[in-house]
Design a protein around this motif. Structure first.
Motif, PDB file in Angstrom:
ATOM      1  N   GLY A  14      47.514  -0.920 -26.685  1.00 53.28           N
ATOM      2  CA  GLY A  14      47.105  -1.858 -25.651  1.00 53.28           C
ATOM      3  C   GLY A  14      45.864  -2.698 -25.896  1.00 53.28           C
ATOM      4  O   GLY A  14      45.323  -3.287 -24.960  1.00 53.28           O
ATOM      5  N   TYR A  15      45.424  -2.840 -27.140  1.00 55.96           N
ATOM      6  CA  TYR A  15      44.193  -3.588 -27.419  1.00 55.96           C
ATOM      7  C   TYR A  15      44.481  -4.901 -28.131  1.00 55.96           C
ATOM      8  O   TYR A  15      45.360  -4.973 -28.988  1.00 55.96           O
ATOM      9  CB  TYR A  15      43.242  -2.733 -28.256  1.00 55.96           C
ATOM     10  CG  TYR A  15      42.792  -1.501 -27.509  1.00 55.96           C
ATOM     11  CD1 TYR A  15      41.757  -1.566 -26.595  1.00 55.96           C
ATOM     12  CD2 TYR A  15      43.438  -0.282 -27.700  1.00 55.96           C
ATOM     13  CE1 TYR A  15      41.364  -0.448 -25.878  1.00 55.96           C
ATOM     14  CE2 TYR A  15      43.046   0.845 -26.995  1.00 55.96           C
ATOM     15  CZ  TYR A  15      42.009   0.756 -26.083  1.00 55.96           C
ATOM     16  OH  TYR A  15      41.623   1.860 -25.380  1.00 55.96           O
ATOM     17  N   ILE A  16      43.715  -5.943 -27.791  1.00 54.83           N
ATOM     18  CA  ILE A  16      43.848  -7.228 -28.470  1.00 54.83           C
ATOM     19  C   ILE A  16      42.886  -7.333 -29.645  1.00 54.83           C
ATOM     20  O   ILE A  16      43.040  -8.195 -30.498  1.00 54.83           O
ATOM     21  CB  ILE A  16      43.677  -8.420 -27.503  1.00 54.83           C
ATOM     22  CG1 ILE A  16      42.314  -8.418 -26.826  1.00 54.83           C
ATOM     23  CG2 ILE A  16      44.801  -8.432 -26.485  1.00 54.83           C
ATOM     24  CD1 ILE A  16      42.052  -9.641 -25.943  1.00 54.83           C
ATOM     25  N   ALA A  17      41.876  -6.470 -29.664  1.00 57.78           N
ATOM     26  CA  ALA A  17      40.953  -6.366 -30.791  1.00 57.78           C
ATOM     27  C   ALA A  17      40.527  -4.909 -30.908  1.00 57.78           C
ATOM     28  O   ALA A  17      40.308  -4.239 -29.901  1.00 57.78           O
ATOM     29  CB  ALA A  17      39.733  -7.266 -30.589  1.00 57.78           C
ATOM     30  N   ALA A  18      40.405  -4.445 -32.142  1.00 54.52           N
ATOM     31  CA  ALA A  18      39.927  -3.088 -32.398  1.00 54.52           C
ATOM     32  C   ALA A  18      38.402  -3.077 -32.241  1.00 54.52           C
ATOM     33  O   ALA A  18      37.778  -4.130 -32.093  1.00 54.52           O
ATOM     34  CB  ALA A  18      40.342  -2.655 -33.799  1.00 54.52           C
ATOM     35  N   PRO A  19      37.785  -1.903 -32.262  1.00 57.06           N
ATOM     36  CA  PRO A  19      36.320  -1.851 -32.173  1.00 57.06           C
ATOM     37  C   PRO A  19      35.672  -2.789 -33.202  1.00 57.06           C
ATOM     38  O   PRO A  19      36.181  -2.962 -34.315  1.00 57.06           O
ATOM     39  CB  PRO A  19      36.011  -0.382 -32.482  1.00 57.06           C
ATOM     40  CG  PRO A  19      37.220   0.360 -31.979  1.00 57.06           C
ATOM     41  CD  PRO A  19      38.369  -0.546 -32.333  1.00 57.06           C
ATOM     42  N   GLY A  20      34.581  -3.404 -32.783  1.00 58.55           N
ATOM     43  CA  GLY A  20      33.904  -4.372 -33.638  1.00 58.55           C
ATOM     44  C   GLY A  20      34.622  -5.705 -33.711  1.00 58.55           C
ATOM     45  O   GLY A  20      34.385  -6.505 -34.617  1.00 58.55           O
ATOM     46  N   ASP A  21      35.510  -5.974 -32.743  1.00 57.81           N
ATOM     47  CA  ASP A  21      36.313  -7.207 -32.707  1.00 57.81           C
ATOM     48  C   ASP A  21      37.181  -7.387 -33.947  1.00 57.81           C
ATOM     49  O   ASP A  21      37.508  -8.502 -34.337  1.00 57.81           O
ATOM     50  CB  ASP A  21      35.427  -8.437 -32.487  1.00 57.81           C
ATOM     51  CG  ASP A  21      34.797  -8.454 -31.115  1.00 57.81           C
ATOM     52  OD1 ASP A  21      35.433  -7.949 -30.167  1.00 57.81           O
ATOM     53  OD2 ASP A  21      33.663  -8.968 -30.978  1.00 57.81           O
ATOM     54  N   ASP A  22      37.593  -6.288 -34.559  1.00 55.97           N
ATOM     55  CA  ASP A  22      38.428  -6.317 -35.754  1.00 55.97           C
ATOM     56  C   ASP A  22      39.850  -6.739 -35.392  1.00 55.97           C
ATOM     57  O   ASP A  22      40.506  -6.108 -34.567  1.00 55.97           O
ATOM     58  CB  ASP A  22      38.428  -4.930 -36.394  1.00 55.97           C
ATOM     59  CG  ASP A  22      39.201  -4.883 -37.704  1.00 55.97           C
ATOM     60  OD1 ASP A  22      39.829  -5.886 -38.091  1.00 55.97           O
ATOM     61  OD2 ASP A  22      39.174  -3.812 -38.337  1.00 55.97           O
ATOM     62  N   LEU A  23      40.315  -7.814 -36.025  1.00 59.32           N
ATOM     63  CA  LEU A  23      41.673  -8.312 -35.813  1.00 59.32           C
ATOM     64  C   LEU A  23      42.542  -8.149 -37.061  1.00 59.32           C
ATOM     65  O   LEU A  23      43.660  -8.672 -37.114  1.00 59.32           O
ATOM     66  CB  LEU A  23      41.639  -9.792 -35.411  1.00 59.32           C
ATOM     67  CG  LEU A  23      40.907 -10.131 -34.125  1.00 59.32           C
ATOM     68  CD1 LEU A  23      40.824 -11.637 -33.935  1.00 59.32           C
ATOM     69  CD2 LEU A  23      41.568  -9.467 -32.943  1.00 59.32           C
ATOM     70  N   GLY A  24      42.060  -7.431 -38.043  1.00 64.66           N
ATOM     71  CA  GLY A  24      42.764  -7.288 -39.307  1.00 64.66           C
ATOM     72  C   GLY A  24      44.155  -6.708 -39.190  1.00 64.66           C
ATOM     73  O   GLY A  24      45.007  -6.951 -40.037  1.00 64.66           O
ATOM     74  N   TRP A  25      44.420  -5.966 -38.150  1.00 62.82           N
ATOM     75  CA  TRP A  25      45.727  -5.345 -37.930  1.00 62.82           C
ATOM     76  C   TRP A  25      46.760  -6.337 -37.406  1.00 62.82           C
ATOM     77  O   TRP A  25      47.947  -6.038 -37.363  1.00 62.82           O
ATOM     78  CB  TRP A  25      45.596  -4.184 -36.931  1.00 62.82           C
ATOM     79  CG  TRP A  25      44.956  -4.617 -35.644  1.00 62.82           C
ATOM     80  CD1 TRP A  25      43.614  -4.607 -35.344  1.00 62.82           C
ATOM     81  CD2 TRP A  25      45.605  -5.155 -34.503  1.00 62.82           C
ATOM     82  NE1 TRP A  25      43.408  -5.117 -34.080  1.00 62.82           N
ATOM     83  CE2 TRP A  25      44.619  -5.456 -33.543  1.00 62.82           C
ATOM     84  CE3 TRP A  25      46.953  -5.409 -34.187  1.00 62.82           C
ATOM     85  CZ2 TRP A  25      44.913  -6.001 -32.297  1.00 62.82           C
ATOM     86  CZ3 TRP A  25      47.242  -5.958 -32.947  1.00 62.82           C
ATOM     87  CH2 TRP A  25      46.229  -6.248 -32.020  1.00 62.82           C
ATOM     88  N   HIS A 146      52.174  -4.879 -31.926  1.00 59.43           N
ATOM     89  CA  HIS A 146      52.135  -4.495 -33.337  1.00 59.43           C
ATOM     90  C   HIS A 146      52.191  -2.974 -33.427  1.00 59.43           C
ATOM     91  O   HIS A 146      51.528  -2.286 -32.645  1.00 59.43           O
ATOM     92  CB  HIS A 146      50.843  -5.005 -33.988  1.00 59.43           C
ATOM     93  CG  HIS A 146      50.795  -6.491 -34.110  1.00 59.43           C
ATOM     94  ND1 HIS A 146      50.768  -7.134 -35.316  1.00 59.43           N
ATOM     95  CD2 HIS A 146      50.762  -7.470 -33.163  1.00 59.43           C
ATOM     96  CE1 HIS A 146      50.723  -8.446 -35.128  1.00 59.43           C
ATOM     97  NE2 HIS A 146      50.719  -8.671 -33.828  1.00 59.43           N
ATOM     98  N   PRO A 147      52.931  -2.436 -34.389  1.00 59.76           N
ATOM     99  CA  PRO A 147      53.067  -0.983 -34.497  1.00 59.76           C
ATOM    100  C   PRO A 147      51.840  -0.348 -35.160  1.00 59.76           C
ATOM    101  O   PRO A 147      51.893   0.144 -36.280  1.00 59.76           O
ATOM    102  CB  PRO A 147      54.335  -0.815 -35.331  1.00 59.76           C
ATOM    103  CG  PRO A 147      54.344  -2.030 -36.210  1.00 59.76           C
ATOM    104  CD  PRO A 147      53.769  -3.136 -35.359  1.00 59.76           C
ATOM    105  N   VAL A 148      50.728  -0.399 -34.441  1.00 60.86           N
ATOM    106  CA  VAL A 148      49.480   0.180 -34.931  1.00 60.86           C
ATOM    107  C   VAL A 148      48.709   0.720 -33.732  1.00 60.86           C
ATOM    108  O   VAL A 148      48.757   0.133 -32.644  1.00 60.86           O
ATOM    109  CB  VAL A 148      48.639  -0.863 -35.708  1.00 60.86           C
ATOM    110  CG1 VAL A 148      48.257  -2.040 -34.826  1.00 60.86           C
ATOM    111  CG2 VAL A 148      47.395  -0.237 -36.317  1.00 60.86           C
ATOM    112  N   LEU A 149      48.040   1.839 -33.926  1.00 63.44           N
ATOM    113  CA  LEU A 149      47.146   2.403 -32.915  1.00 63.44           C
ATOM    114  C   LEU A 149      45.730   2.161 -33.410  1.00 63.44           C
ATOM    115  O   LEU A 149      45.369   2.628 -34.492  1.00 63.44           O
ATOM    116  CB  LEU A 149      47.406   3.899 -32.722  1.00 63.44           C
ATOM    117  CG  LEU A 149      48.830   4.290 -32.339  1.00 63.44           C
ATOM    118  CD1 LEU A 149      48.989   5.800 -32.361  1.00 63.44           C
ATOM    119  CD2 LEU A 149      49.183   3.723 -30.974  1.00 63.44           C
TER     120      LEU A 149
END
Length: 191
Positions: A14-25, A146-149
């Protein structure tokens, strides 16, 4: 009345950005990139929060002039520059590339814009979209899962005071296990 859509790439948790605003996924396949580009072409007006605006405007205005750029990226850059945009911010003072700055109340301005004639509107940026979501202004959600947690970061959905019923209007799969789901808002109820 204009239709307002909130659409983003979202992790499975459910996140649009990972911690640190990481969008690499969330790097899109060519097919998904084309889908996002076609959305930009069909958008009558894009509404951006400051953070998303700074990210987009630091890259797309000149992306078509970078070495190794693809034809799809050239097309997206052109479409993005041409698309009318409104940025909501109380901290920046200037915007460019077919863009207008709003420093006042976002909900009031979005309500006014929805009442105007014109093409569909897209909204982006977690804080801005959350304000529109809480005010009941979003008509459609376009979620590319995206299939990532990622375990945390910036959530797609905000806490609400009322629940919102949604009607599924489209599903589509993209390469690498990505899933588009589009939902239209049907009505709101008290929690």
């Amino acid at each position: 009345m204009r239709k307002l859509t909130f659409g983003m790439n979202v992790s499975l948790d459910g996140y649009i950005a990972a911690p640190g605003d990481d969008l690499g996924w969330s790097v899109p396949s060519d097919e998904l990139f084309q889908w996002w580009s076609d959305r930009v072409a069909a958008t009558g007006l894009a509404l951006y929060g400051r953070k998303l605006w700074e990210s987009m405007s630091s890259h797309w205005p000149t992306a078509d002039q970078q070495p190794g750029v693809t034809p799809a990226q050239i097309e997206y850059a052109r479409r993005w520059r041409d698309m009318p945009k409104v940025v909501f911010s109380s901290t920046i003072t200037t915007v460019d590339w077919n863009t207008r700055l709003v420093t006042g109340d976002a909900v009031t301005e979005i309500t006014r814009l929805k009442a105007e004639d014109g093409g569909p509107m897209d909204i982006g940026g977690a804080t801005l979209a959350a304000a529109a979501m809480r005010a009941g202004l979003i008509d459609e959600y376009a979620i590319v899962t995206h299939p990532v947690l990622v375990g945390g970061g910036t959530p797609f959905f905000t806490a609400l005071d009322t629940w919102v019923n949604l009607n599924l209007v489209e599903t589509r799969t993209f390469p690498d296990g990505l899933l588009l789901t589009r939902y239209e808002t049907t009505h709101r109820n008290s929690l």
